[in-house]
Design an enzyme around this catalytic site. Structure first.
Site, PDB file in Angstrom:
ATOM      1  N   PRO A   2       0.835  -1.206   0.000  1.00 25.68           N
ATOM      2  CA  PRO A   2       0.000   0.000   0.000  1.00 25.68           C
ATOM      3  C   PRO A   2       0.869   1.256   0.000  1.00 25.68           C
ATOM      4  O   PRO A   2       1.828   1.354   0.759  1.00 25.68           O
ATOM      5  CB  PRO A   2      -0.795  -0.137   1.307  1.00 25.68           C
ATOM      6  N   GLU A   3       0.525   2.195  -0.872  1.00 27.15           N
ATOM      7  CA  GLU A   3       1.267   3.442  -0.972  1.00 27.15           C
ATOM      8  C   GLU A   3       0.444   4.566  -0.345  1.00 27.15           C
ATOM      9  O   GLU A   3      -0.577   4.320   0.307  1.00 27.15           O
ATOM     10  CB  GLU A   3       1.606   3.719  -2.433  1.00 27.15           C
TER      11      GLU A   3
END
Length: 263
Positions: A2-3
């Protein structure tokens, strides 16, 4: 992994359920995810009141009335409000109004208590969503190397990862192997502008679900439907029709249009 947009979405969706609530009990099961003394961490969290929840880069900070709970989703972490504990649950935190579940298949994430701000926060650069252009350009001028590799460096900027680096470089028409010492001030402005636009648009679409990511309600994001280059090797460029190519930069698969993004 996840960014920034995914982590921001998790924070926004879980915050209304956590702020002002008291932790009734804590159960942690992984010494890989909770790397300190597990029993000591459980005692420290139990009875604490949550005052705020915030994001910096890809990291989540849950401020307590005594210290803070540090969360990093790693590659496969999920922070779920009223989730059901299962095979991959590494942390179960019962609050006075419900439960917070941390699931992590590969156990590369972190769920730890700190009495003060952890050193990990001091090692990352300014947040990619809020950095102004002058600071961005100042930091860029001090770096030497391929632009894509620099963008992935969390000490340069916090929050960018593979998906959004590829997408913003496509939007700015910049080749990912462009060397930072060849980037003019005007071109840097374009890169910075597209970075903020891409991140904001991705947040509006609740992030990209290309693997394990879901928000705190278990809902998938939809920005993957708007990807122009990431994960589209061999498919036509949406601007010019040229086949999207894939190469490796900084040990990460990198997608770009060889016509729109000339070296």
């Amino acid at each position: 992994m996840p960014e920034l947009p995914e982590v921001e979405t998790v924070v926004r969706t879980v915050a209304p359920h956590l702020v002002g609530r008291r932790i009734v009990s804590t159960h942690l099961t992984s010494h890989r995810v909770t790397r300190g003394d597990v029993e000591e961490t459980e005692r420290a969290l139990t009875g604490a009141t949550i005052q705020a929840i915030r994001r910096r880069g890809k990291q989540i900070l849950i401020d307590l009335d005594r210290g803070l709970l540090y969360v990093h989703l790693g590659m496969t972490g999920k922070l779920l409000w009223k989730g059901e504990p299962g095979k991959y649950t590494r942390g179960y935190i019962e609050l006075d109004t419900g439960c917070l579940v941390y699931d992590d298949v590969r156990q590369f994430g972190r769920l730890e208590f700190y009495g003060k701000s952890p050193d990990a926060l001091e090692r990352v650069g300014p947040d990619a969503l809020s950095v102004d252009f002058e600071l961005f350009y100042e930091r860029l001028r001090k770096r030497r190397g391929h632009l894509k590799a620099i963008l992935l460096n969390q000490r340069f900027l916090a929050g960018l990862g593979n998906i959004y680096a590829d997408e913003l470089l496509f939007a700015a028409r910049v080749h990912p192997r462009t060397r930072t010492d060849r980037i003019s001030r005007q071109r840097a402005k374009e890169i910075h502008k597209h970075m903020l636009e891409i991140l904001a648009l991705a947040i509006a679409h609740r992030g990209s679900s290309v693997s394990d990511y879901v928000d705190s309600s278990g809902e998938r994001g939809s920005f993957q439907q708007l990807h122009n280059v990431y994960g589209r090797e061999g498919e036509p460029c949406p601007r010019c029709g040229t086949a999207i190519r894939r190469t490796v930069i900084a040990q990460r698969g990198t997608h770009y249009c060889p016509r729109c993004q000339r070296a």
